[in-house]
Design a protein around this motif. Structure first.
Motif, PDB file in Angstrom:
ATOM      1  N   MET A  61       0.854  -1.198   0.000  1.00 42.81           N
ATOM      2  CA  MET A  61       0.000   0.000   0.000  1.00 42.81           C
ATOM      3  C   MET A  61       0.885   1.241   0.000  1.00 42.81           C
ATOM      4  N   VAL A  62       0.501   2.225  -0.817  1.00 38.63           N
ATOM      5  CA  VAL A  62       1.267   3.466  -0.917  1.00 38.63           C
ATOM      6  C   VAL A  62       0.988   4.332   0.302  1.00 38.63           C
ATOM      7  N   LYS A  63       2.066   4.871   0.895  1.00 36.07           N
ATOM      8  CA  LYS A  63       1.924   5.761   2.043  1.00 36.07           C
ATOM      9  C   LYS A  63       1.941   7.215   1.566  1.00 36.07           C
ATOM     10  N   LEU A  64       1.084   8.033   2.173  1.00 35.50           N
ATOM     11  CA  LEU A  64       1.039   9.450   1.811  1.00 35.50           C
ATOM     12  C   LEU A  64       2.148  10.212   2.529  1.00 35.50           C
ATOM     13  N   ASN A  65       2.799  11.137   1.788  1.00 35.77           N
ATOM     14  CA  ASN A  65       3.821  12.006   2.367  1.00 35.77           C
ATOM     15  C   ASN A  65       3.143  13.288   2.848  1.00 35.77           C
ATOM     16  N   ILE A  66       2.888  13.372   4.128  1.00 41.28           N
ATOM     17  CA  ILE A  66       2.083  14.486   4.642  1.00 41.28           C
ATOM     18  C   ILE A  66       2.866  15.801   4.667  1.00 41.28           C
ATOM     19  N   SER A  67       4.154  15.770   4.391  1.00 40.83           N
ATOM     20  CA  SER A  67       4.949  17.002   4.382  1.00 40.83           C
ATOM     21  C   SER A  67       4.980  17.677   3.015  1.00 40.83           C
ATOM     22  N   GLU A  68       4.362  17.055   2.010  1.00 38.86           N
ATOM     23  CA  GLU A  68       4.387  17.620   0.661  1.00 38.86           C
ATOM     24  C   GLU A  68       3.520  18.880   0.594  1.00 38.86           C
ATOM     25  N   LEU A  69       4.065  19.938  -0.018  1.00 39.99           N
ATOM     26  CA  LEU A  69       3.350  21.211  -0.088  1.00 39.99           C
ATOM     27  C   LEU A  69       2.927  21.577  -1.505  1.00 39.99           C
ATOM     28  N   ASP A  70       3.516  20.954  -2.516  1.00 39.25           N
ATOM     29  CA  ASP A  70       3.212  21.310  -3.895  1.00 39.25           C
ATOM     30  C   ASP A  70       1.884  20.692  -4.338  1.00 39.25           C
ATOM     31  N   PHE A  71       1.046  21.465  -5.071  1.00 36.30           N
ATOM     32  CA  PHE A  71      -0.275  21.005  -5.488  1.00 36.30           C
ATOM     33  C   PHE A  71      -0.195  19.765  -6.371  1.00 36.30           C
ATOM     34  N   GLU A  72       0.634  19.814  -7.413  1.00 36.12           N
ATOM     35  CA  GLU A  72       0.724  18.684  -8.342  1.00 36.12           C
ATOM     36  C   GLU A  72       1.250  17.449  -7.635  1.00 36.12           C
ATOM     37  N   ALA A  73       2.185  17.627  -6.730  1.00 35.93           N
ATOM     38  CA  ALA A  73       2.749  16.485  -6.002  1.00 35.93           C
ATOM     39  C   ALA A  73       1.695  15.853  -5.093  1.00 35.93           C
ATOM     40  N   VAL A  74       0.865  16.704  -4.456  1.00 39.41           N
ATOM     41  CA  VAL A  74      -0.202  16.183  -3.600  1.00 39.41           C
ATOM     42  C   VAL A  74      -1.208  15.379  -4.424  1.00 39.41           C
ATOM     43  N   LYS A  75      -1.582  15.914  -5.590  1.00 37.91           N
ATOM     44  CA  LYS A  75      -2.540  15.215  -6.449  1.00 37.91           C
ATOM     45  C   LYS A  75      -1.970  13.882  -6.935  1.00 37.91           C
ATOM     46  N   SER A  76      -0.693  13.883  -7.290  1.00 41.31           N
ATOM     47  CA  SER A  76      -0.043  12.658  -7.742  1.00 41.31           C
ATOM     48  C   SER A  76      -0.040  11.599  -6.644  1.00 41.31           C
ATOM     49  N   GLN A  77       0.152  12.035  -5.403  1.00 41.91           N
ATOM     50  CA  GLN A  77       0.140  11.078  -4.291  1.00 41.91           C
ATOM     51  C   GLN A  77      -1.259  10.477  -4.095  1.00 41.91           C
ATOM     52  N   PHE A  78      -2.295  11.315  -4.251  1.00 43.44           N
ATOM     53  CA  PHE A  78      -3.666  10.779  -4.136  1.00 43.44           C
ATOM     54  C   PHE A  78      -3.921   9.717  -5.207  1.00 43.44           C
ATOM     55  N   LYS A  79      -3.486   9.985  -6.434  1.00 45.45           N
ATOM     56  CA  LYS A  79      -3.699   9.021  -7.523  1.00 45.45           C
ATOM     57  C   LYS A  79      -2.938   7.722  -7.259  1.00 45.45           C
ATOM     58  N   ASP A  80      -1.686   7.872  -6.797  1.00 48.92           N
ATOM     59  CA  ASP A  80      -0.901   6.668  -6.501  1.00 48.92           C
ATOM     60  C   ASP A  80      -1.560   5.838  -5.405  1.00 48.92           C
ATOM     61  N   TYR A  81      -2.130   6.527  -4.437  1.00 47.76           N
ATOM     62  CA  TYR A  81      -2.776   5.824  -3.330  1.00 47.76           C
ATOM     63  C   TYR A  81      -4.016   5.068  -3.818  1.00 47.76           C
ATOM     64  N   LEU A  82      -4.857   5.741  -4.615  1.00 47.53           N
ATOM     65  CA  LEU A  82      -6.064   5.097  -5.103  1.00 47.53           C
ATOM     66  C   LEU A  82      -5.753   3.957  -6.070  1.00 47.53           C
ATOM     67  N   GLN A  83      -4.727   4.126  -6.883  1.00 49.56           N
ATOM     68  CA  GLN A  83      -4.353   3.067  -7.817  1.00 49.56           C
ATOM     69  C   GLN A  83      -3.828   1.824  -7.116  1.00 49.56           C
ATOM     70  N   SER A  84      -3.338   2.027  -5.885  1.00 43.71           N
ATOM     71  CA  SER A  84      -2.853   0.872  -5.122  1.00 43.71           C
ATOM     72  C   SER A  84      -3.997   0.053  -4.516  1.00 43.71           C
ATOM     73  N   GLN A  85      -5.227   0.604  -4.585  1.00 40.78           N
ATOM     74  CA  GLN A  85      -6.396  -0.119  -4.069  1.00 40.78           C
ATOM     75  C   GLN A  85      -6.966  -1.026  -5.177  1.00 40.78           C
ATOM     76  N   THR A  86      -7.477  -2.205  -4.809  1.00 40.91           N
ATOM     77  CA  THR A  86      -8.008  -3.142  -5.808  1.00 40.91           C
ATOM     78  C   THR A  86      -9.249  -2.596  -6.494  1.00 40.91           C
ATOM     79  N   GLN A  87     -10.038  -1.763  -5.786  1.00 44.22           N
ATOM     80  CA  GLN A  87     -11.265  -1.239  -6.371  1.00 44.22           C
ATOM     81  C   GLN A  87     -10.989  -0.301  -7.550  1.00 44.22           C
ATOM     82  N   PHE A  88      -9.833   0.400  -7.550  1.00 46.26           N
ATOM     83  CA  PHE A  88      -9.542   1.406  -8.584  1.00 46.26           C
ATOM     84  C   PHE A  88      -8.278   1.057  -9.369  1.00 46.26           C
ATOM     85  N   LYS A  89      -7.942  -0.227  -9.421  1.00 47.39           N
ATOM     86  CA  LYS A  89      -6.665  -0.628 -10.001  1.00 47.39           C
ATOM     87  C   LYS A  89      -6.538  -0.217 -11.470  1.00 47.39           C
TER      88      LYS A  89
END
Length: 596
Positions: A1-29
């Motif tokens: 499972m992908v862990k979120l980096n809570i120290s990230e401040l950049d908008f695009e980087a935050v969005k990329s982390q959300f996508k990586d997290y959801l893609q790691s779930q079987t429901q949204f693979k």
């Protein structure tokens, strides 16, 4: 499972982390996040996260004096250190008022407090007022003169206009000044006084020392948006009026620096004509203290606690209280020549064009310091002394790399030197670093390939003609000691450590130079046939750079003084204690050398 980096401040980087997290779930693979409505939802989440991160970062920054950027935050932190940020200050001028009044029968005429004066400065109308009453004494029939009348730029708040007040959670009555352009130095507080009378006056205090519960005093604190509050001692450190009592405040609303330089004033009277002559042009007007100034001085105010003990305390107090001061140096009276024990010597510099300090200003500074100095120490003001730099710049440039003319390149170099002087010199306790100056000149244009900078310090001496003196000049630097001078070998190749400008001596044009063994000679200024007129008029110490003349006398000289120049062993030059070190454009020679 992908862990979120809570120290990230950049908008695009935050969005990329959300996508990586959801893609790691079987429901949204195998979900297409970039081409679906899910992308919009991720934008909303990312914006919200970014906004929260930004807000938290800014909020935390505002919690500390060093990192706060909002003025209200910086002022709030300064208040915790018992520091009162400077308000706008009125420019002050000193005038002499001469009245011609044929109807006056007494020996004097009173100029009332808050009497208005008018002037036109830089095309604008300004009003100045007195802060106290003055007496014009009779000097001749129908003529009355008031000298040293101090007038301040600004308009008094209209006739005891009522200010808003409130009682805080501690039960302390506070009055909020409505105008952010108020000069806090002019505030007067009256309680239950008639609008036309100066009764029941409360006096301003900056601290609680010696204040009793019944003393009629008030204090000033910074408020929001550049305004100030007046508060009372809550019947502990000063008498506190009741809420129902009529609290009235009078103060000047000022234009700050815009009044500086005003010098021609007029006055309308009800008792004859008035002629106003200016003794001291308007100066000292200032804008409210900047954020960076508050950040710098607030911790230091806590350090000195409104008391002048060390020499740096005197410097901090003066620069904080009087914004017209550009530079100040304080040192013990034992360093004076001759020594004056029990005194602290202070030199003040108001900036170029204001080299001398008027008696009015020095008296103002002394009165301010006396209340904050130890009883056994007397502050005295010493005339500011200067040391100048005479610079020669050999500037090598390639004309193929620029379309600028030689005049343009020279102008750029001179501007770079002026900027260096403003940033690093033109102050006490400064050092000229030739490498930094040289780099600044190199960076002015791509066509400049290199440069050689040599700077010779000099002190200007302005003696009274035909009066023998014993002046001393301290360069506080090791000098380049020449070989012993031999008149038979001539002057052409001799390079003295000390040399002066030309002056008149017994009807002849002469100059000073050392002889290589520690004596100062007088030499005729004759290019074809120079001669030694006097083999010894003083001495020079090559190790310390101190020059002492004995029985020096001159018939006269051109310009403002005689230049005493020194050739120092180090290229970097340090200003002696108590001297302003500066470079004037007239002392800069630039030689443009074209690279082939």
């Amino acid at each position: 499972m992908v862990k979120l980096n809570i120290s990230e401040l950049d908008f695009e980087a935050v969005k990329s982390q959300f996508k990586d997290y959801l893609q790691s779930q079987t429901q949204f693979k195998d979900y297409n996040f970039d081409g679906s409505n899910m992308s919009v939802l991720l934008d909303v989440l990312s914006y919200n996260t970014f906004q929260n991160n930004f807000y938290s970062n800014m909020a935390i920054n505002e919690m500390f004096l060093d990192s706060a950027v909002m003025r209200n935050s910086v002022v709030s932190h300064a208040k915790e250190l018992n520091y009162l940020p400077r308000s706008r200050r009125s420019a002050k001028a000193v005038v002499t008022v001469t009245f011609t009044d044929t109807s006056a029968t007494g020996q004097s005429i009173t100029i009332p407090q808050y009497s208005p004066f008018t002037t036109i400065h830089n095309g604008e109308n300004f009003e100045f007022v007195t802060d106290q009453a003055y007496i014009a004494k009779k000097t001749a029939p129908n003529t009355f003169v008031a000298q040293n009348v101090e007038i301040f730029e600004g308009q008094m708040l209209a006739s005891f206009e009522r200010e808003g007040f409130f009682v805080d959670e501690d039960g302390i009555l506070r009055v909020v000044l409505s105008n952010e352009n108020a000069d806090t130095e002019s505030i007067a507080v009256f309680v239950d006084a008639e609008a036309t009378e100066n009764e029941n006056v409360f006096l301003r205090k900056n601290d609680i020392f010696g204040v009793g519960a019944t003393d009629k005093v008030f204090y000033i604190e910074p408020y929001y948006d550049g305004r100030y509050t007046i508060y009372f001692g809550n019947n502990v450190f000063g008498f506190q009026p009741e809420e129902f009592e009529d609290i009235r405040v009078r103060y000047r609303i000022t234009s700050g620096i815009e009044g500086n330089g005003a010098k021609s004033f007029s006055m309308a009277t009800n008792f004859g004509s008035a002629n106003v002559t200016t003794t001291q042009i308007a100066a000292g007007g200032a804008e409210r203290e900047t954020i960076e100034s508050i950040r710098y001085f607030a911790p230091k105010s806590l350090q000195i606690q409104e008391r002048a003990i060390t020499t740096s305390d005197y410097e901090i107090l003066l620069k904080t209280q009087f914004p017209e001061i550009k530079a100040v140096a304080a040192y013990g009276g034992e360093d004076l020549d001759p020594p004056q024990f029990g005194k602290v010597a202070i030199s003040v510099y108001l900036g170029q064009g204001q080299e001398s300090l008027s008696n009015t200003l020095s008296n103002t500074y002394i009165e301010y310091l006396k209340e904050r100095s130890p009883l056994a120490i007397e502050p005295i003001f010493i005339a500011t002394k200067f040391m100048y730099g005479c610079a020669v710049v050999d500037l090598y440039y390639n004309p193929k790399l620029t379309r600028k003319s030689t005049a343009d390149i020279e102008t750029l170099a001179r501007n770079a030197i002026a900027d260096y002087n403003a940033q690093y010199l033109d102050d006490f306790n400064t050092q000229l670093r030739v490498s930094v100056l040289s780099a600044a000149i190199d960076n002015t244009d791509i066509s400049i390939t290199s440069n050689d900078v040599s700077v010779m310090p000099y002190i200007e001496y302005s003696p009274v003609a035909n009066v023998a003196t014993n002046p001393s000049f301290k360069f506080v630097a090791k000098l380049i000691k020449p070989y012993p001078f031999d008149e038979d070998k001539g002057f052409e190749t001799y390079k003295p450590a000390i040399k002066s400008g030309v002056f008149s001596y017994n009807g002849s044009n002469v100059y000073l130079q050392d002889d290589g063994v520690g004596n100062i000679q007088i030499i005729t200024s004759d290019v074809a046939n120079p001669k030694v007129v006097k083999p010894s008029i003083g001495t020079v110490n090559y190790e310390t750079g101190e020059v002492n003349l004995v029985g020096f006398i001159t018939d006269g000289y051109s310009g403002s003084g005689i230049k005493i120049m020194a050739s120092t062993s180090k290229s970097d030059i340090t200003a002696p204690n108590g001297r302003i070190f500066t470079m004037n454009d007239i002392d800069v020679t630039i030689n443009l050398i074209e690279m082939k």
